[in-house]
Design an enzyme around this catalytic site. Structure first.
Site, PDB file in Angstrom:
ATOM      1  N   ASP A 184       0.793  -1.126  -0.006  1.00 17.43           N
ATOM      2  CA  ASP A 184       0.150   0.227  -0.062  1.00 17.43           C
ATOM      3  C   ASP A 184       0.848   1.242  -0.015  1.00 17.43           C
ATOM      4  O   ASP A 184       1.966   1.374   0.248  1.00 17.43           O
ATOM      5  CB  ASP A 184      -0.973  -0.052   1.319  1.00 17.43           C
ATOM      6  CG  ASP A 184      -1.941   1.087   1.107  1.00 17.43           C
ATOM      7  OD1 ASP A 184      -2.211   1.473   0.140  1.00 17.43           O
ATOM      8  OD2 ASP A 184      -2.587   1.280   2.432  1.00 17.43           O
ATOM      9  N   GLU A 189       2.547   4.979  -4.033  1.00 18.45           N
ATOM     10  CA  GLU A 189       2.495   6.212  -5.150  1.00 18.45           C
ATOM     11  C   GLU A 189       3.837   6.901  -5.297  1.00 18.45           C
ATOM     12  O   GLU A 189       4.045   7.277  -6.483  1.00 18.45           O
ATOM     13  CB  GLU A 189       1.464   6.947  -5.164  1.00 18.45           C
ATOM     14  CG  GLU A 189       0.121   6.432  -5.315  1.00 18.45           C
ATOM     15  CD  GLU A 189      -0.079   5.357  -4.056  1.00 18.45           C
ATOM     16  OE1 GLU A 189       0.077   5.761  -2.847  1.00 18.45           O
ATOM     17  OE2 GLU A 189      -0.827   4.192  -4.485  1.00 18.45           O
ATOM     18  N   ASP A 242      -9.134   3.810  -2.286  1.00 11.99           N
ATOM     19  CA  ASP A 242     -10.109   4.062  -1.289  1.00 11.99           C
ATOM     20  C   ASP A 242     -11.266   4.830  -1.784  1.00 11.99           C
ATOM     21  O   ASP A 242     -11.488   6.098  -2.196  1.00 11.99           O
ATOM     22  CB  ASP A 242      -9.477   5.124  -0.293  1.00 11.99           C
ATOM     23  CG  ASP A 242      -8.242   4.850   0.634  1.00 11.99           C
ATOM     24  OD1 ASP A 242      -8.006   3.362   0.378  1.00 11.99           O
ATOM     25  OD2 ASP A 242      -7.506   5.485   0.852  1.00 11.99           O
TER      26      ASP A 242
HETATM   27  C1  GLC Z   1      -4.826   3.303   2.773  1.00 14.87           C
HETATM   28  C2  GLC Z   1      -5.288   2.053   2.038  1.00 14.87           C
HETATM   29  C3  GLC Z   1      -6.434   1.471   2.771  1.00 14.87           C
HETATM   30  C4  GLC Z   1      -5.813   1.057   4.136  1.00 14.87           C
HETATM   31  C5  GLC Z   1      -5.497   2.205   4.780  1.00 14.87           C
HETATM   32  C6  GLC Z   1      -4.611   1.853   6.180  1.00 14.87           C
HETATM   33  O1  GLC Z   1      -5.831   4.185   2.904  1.00 14.87           O
HETATM   34  O2  GLC Z   1      -5.853   2.347   0.511  1.00 14.87           O
HETATM   35  O3  GLC Z   1      -6.549   0.309   2.008  1.00 14.87           O
HETATM   36  O4  GLC Z   1      -6.600   0.386   4.985  1.00 14.87           O
HETATM   37  O5  GLC Z   1      -4.490   3.144   4.265  1.00 14.87           O
HETATM   38  O6  GLC Z   1      -3.528   0.935   5.881  1.00 14.87           O
END
Ligand code: GLC
Length: 767
Positions: free
Chosen positions: A387, A390, A458
């Site tokens: 995650d 980017e 998200d």
């Molecule tokens: C980011 C991710 C989400 C995750 C959050 C906490 O917003 O896109 O899926 O739950 O981080 O890790």
């Protein structure tokens, strides 16, 4: 700002497999990658190393061209490239001379400072599809987009840019198709006639070369096959990753994770995967576990495994600055973090506070990152969720002076997430031995399908986001990504019970079926919605498990040809204007033969377009003639799903997880149709790489209505199917009193079902 337009040709030379054309402004290079793939690079400073993150193929050796005073004509069996010399312009035609795509004669390729742009002719009926994860309509005509991988938290349904970069589109006009992949990782721009008074389409980037691959195959599917030939195809995913996945930010302790798992089994709702979001870690330090709340991770995964669950854990790139923390100490000592030009490590804040960021563009850094996964693989984790890559950092504005590998952030930002996913995939593949890792990433660039699945980040708990999510999944499929998903239920906000039920029913037909929710939202698990809704959710998840043999065979297609599981109707019905109509643009084929019409949670009938042919409603077998729209019932208990006449769909009985063998019966459902059809059934152990050595079970099932025959080819491969019996189930067939004949012998007179042994020999069934 200096503006230059590519001018007249000074010289033309063929050197080995490349044609080199010089003008005063730049040097153009042309390579042939295959009969239907030509690459053009126009550069002021071509890098002879010529590397690409996306492309895994090399150009072909020889090609033929003819040159006159005014033009160069390069011909393959599928394409004709006419290069006009004065000024230098690139125009593509089919081999028999029909126009596919031409440079704008006035502006062609040009520069404004470092920016490089290509203006192309726009044809009156031209449509555009592609660019992967983008908002907007299926037909991108009249829209413009930016690629700049962004942590698009709380994004609306029109936001751009989002998390990923897939600079590949397909143009459709005059009954013809072409594709164009702009392989450039700088911030890039696409304009499909949005603001040019319909005169031109254009694309370009903030820097780098005008470097593109032109695809001239006829047919959207064929172009996608060529694009994934060039950029690679996915491996077979672990079967368990295709089951139902339950996620949340966050299950706060091992006890809570186990409790969730136990509840699935208690409620008899099938599921395979539970996720740990960031709170399993010690202070959000990557590759650590919180030793109070997750005191014994091995015990956790053992207990989960005993219940048929796999654990997936999140990893973010940000490494907390904290002396004594292994990854920080090692990374700092070895100089593995991205740095400013004076070599001082770049610092930004993410979940753990002040962090450094691994430079995934370096081989040694990727190796180190990959090896660090022992902290997760040793206790038994098999799935790795990448995650914030980017990369994201609070403020979201990483300085341009940060260096990645040999280059600065603006040049390669769009590939950072992909390189992280690559490091994760390569590392965990090694650590897991012969087992397939499951990798999921939020940021991506073209070619990411070789390493990872993706989800769309998200999203929010409202209907328009559900529909957009489906369009993005379909669009990601055009760009080679088949294992894709959205946060079912919507990440931010609380879905109404109706939206949860509806979205879950669409999840059955989403390649990756994952329910996920943001911190602070209400609990989302299937039992949180009252008994009646729980029963619907359960039934839909059960249907997903019934369909797994079909879905797995669908992924085999993605692995072999690049054809994704979720397919916009524009792939198979390209010439049918209705499929681009905004009313119908969310509809898709899931695999070869299931058509799904997404419906908002507030509507209980739906305007559904049935393309030409005949269709059966899945739940009733009611038959419809296509080439028209219908108003279909759409109660929350029955999403409008239609089966294409002639469909061959293998199913299994309901199991609680992919770990279970089930009743050993593979149910082959065939829906009557007038045209001959075929289905390649594929099975392997679902877990290891043995399939690469021939340990699979593959056979073609075909239906010949003219001969009144359904036949099973001999099995190819050494794997023994986990189903010892085959059950044939016929829908919409008229069986005469003589009944069905197996290999010439009459059995089961008058019946529409039949059970037989699943041996590896040919089987012929006559009706
Ligand atoms: C980011 C991710 C989400 C995750 C959050 C906490 O917003 O896109 O899926 O739950 O981080 O890790």
């Amino acid at each position: 700002m200096q503006t230059e337009i590519l001018g007249n040709t000074n010289s033309v030379n063929k050197q080995g497999n490349v044609l080199i054309i010089k003008t005063n402004e730049a040097v153009a290079r042309i390579w042939v990658y295959g009969d239907s793939i030509i690459r053009i690079n126009v550069s002021k400073s071509f890098d002879e190393n010529d590397t690409s993150f996306a492309v895994i193929r090399n150009p072909a050796d020889i090609f033929d061209y003819a040159e006159s005073d005014s033009e160069i004509v390069l011909t393959t069996s599928a394409l004709k490239l006419r290069v006009s010399k004065l000024p230098l312009r690139f125009n593509f035609y089919t081999a028999d001379g029909k126009v596919l795509s031409e440079d704008d004669r006035r502006f062609g390729i040009n520069w404004q400072g470092e920016r490089v742009i290509n203006y192309r002719k726009l044809y009156p009926d031209e449509k555009f599809i592609g660019l992967g994860e983008k908002t907007g309509n299926l037909n991108r005509r009249g829209s413009s987009y930016v690629n700049w991988n962004t942590d698009a938290a709380l994004h609306g349904v029109d936001a751009d840019p989002l998390y990923k970069t897939f600079p590949f589109f397909i143009g459709i006009h005059s009954g013809l198709t072409y594709g164009l992949f702009f392989d450039n990782t700088h911030r890039s721009y696409f304009d499909f006639g949005a603001t040019t008074d319909e005169q031109m389409s254009w694309f370009g980037a903030d820097g780098g070369d005008m470097n593109y691959y032109f695809f001239g195959a006829q047919g959207v599917a064929k172009i996608m096959e060529d694009y994934t030939w060039l950029t690679g195809r996915m491996e077979m995913p672990p079967l368990w990753s295709l089951g139902y996945q339950q996620c949340r930010w966050s299950y706060m302790s091992a006890a809570e994770v186990l409790d969730i798992a136990e509840n699935f089994r208690k409620e008899k709702i099938p599921a395979d995967v539970i996720y740990c979001d960031i709170d399993y870690m010690d202070g959000f330090k990557i590759f650590t576990w919180n030793n109070e709340t997750f005191a014994d991770p091995k015990e956790l995964t053992d207990k989960l495994k005993a219940m048929g669950f796999r654990l997936v854990t999140i990893v973010d790139p940000g490494i907390k600055i904290e002396p004594g923390y292994k990854q920080y100490d090692e990374g700092l000592a070895k100089g593995y973090f991205a740095a400013y030009p004076d070599e001082e490590e770049y610092v930004a804040n993410v979940w753990p506070g002040r962090c450094h960021f691994p430079d995934f563009f370096r081989d040694d850094v990727r190796e180190w990152w990959g090896a660090s996964f022992t902290a997760l693989t040793q206790p038994g984790v098999e799935g790795f969720w990448n995650d914030m890559n980017e990369p994201a950092a609070w403020g979201q504005n990483m300085p341009w002076l940060v260096k990645f590998g040999e280059r600065y952030m603006p040049e390669v930002r769009n590939a950072y997430g992909m390189q992280m996913a690559r490091a994760t995939y390569e590392g965990t593949r090694k650590l897991l031995g012969n087992k397939r890792p499951f990798v999921l990433t939020r940021a991506a660039y073209s070619g990411t399908q070789r390493y990872s699945a993706v989800w769309t980040g998200d999203n929010s708990a409202y209907d328009a986001h559900m529909l957009l999510g489906q369009r993005m999944v379909n669009s990601l499929g055009i760009t080679g990504m088949s294992l894709t998903g959205v946060d079912i239920g919507g990440f931010t906000g609380d879905p109404t019970p109706a939206l949860m039920v509806r979205w879950n029913s669409l999840g059955v037909y989403t390649p990756m079926f994952r329910n996920h929710a943001m911190q602070g939202t209400k609990m989302r698990e299937p039992w949180c919605w009252g008994k009646e809704n729980e029963a619907i959710i359960k039934k839909d998840i059960e249907l997903r498990y019934r369909l797994l043999p079909y879905i797995y065979s669908g992924f085999y297609q993605s692995h072999k040809t690049g054809m994704p599981l979720s397919r916009t109707l524009a792939i198979n019905y390209t010439d049918d204007e209705n499929v681009f109509d905004v009313k119908y643009q969310n509809q898709f084929l899931f695999g070869d033969a299931i058509m799904v019409a997404p419906v908002e949670s507030t509507k209980f009938t739906a305007d559904v377009y049935l393309p030409a042919g005949e269709w059966y409603r899945l739940n009733t077998d009611e038959k419809f003639t296509g080439g028209r729209s219908i108003i279909a019932d759409a109660p929350l208990t029955d999403l409008p799903v239609f089966i294409k006449a002639g469909a061959i769909i293998p199913m299994q009985n309901i199991i609680q997880s992919t770990n279970e063998k089930g009743d050993g019966i593979l149910e082959i459902n065939v829906w009557y149709g007038k045209q001959a059809t075929r289905f390649v059934y594929y099975e392997d152990d679902g877990l290891t790489y043995d399939y690469e050595r021939g340990d699979y079970y593959k056979r073609e099932i075909s239906f010949h209505p003219d001969k009144q025959v359904i036949s099973f080819s001999k099995v190819d491969g050494s794997f023994t199917s986990k189903y010892d019996k085959l059950k044939l189930v016929l829908h919409g067939f008229t069986i005469d009193a003589g009944g069905l004949k197996i290999n010439g012998t009459t059995k089961a007179p008058g019946s529409h079902t039949l059970i037989l042994a699943n041996d590896k020999l040919e089987i012929k069934i006559e009706y």
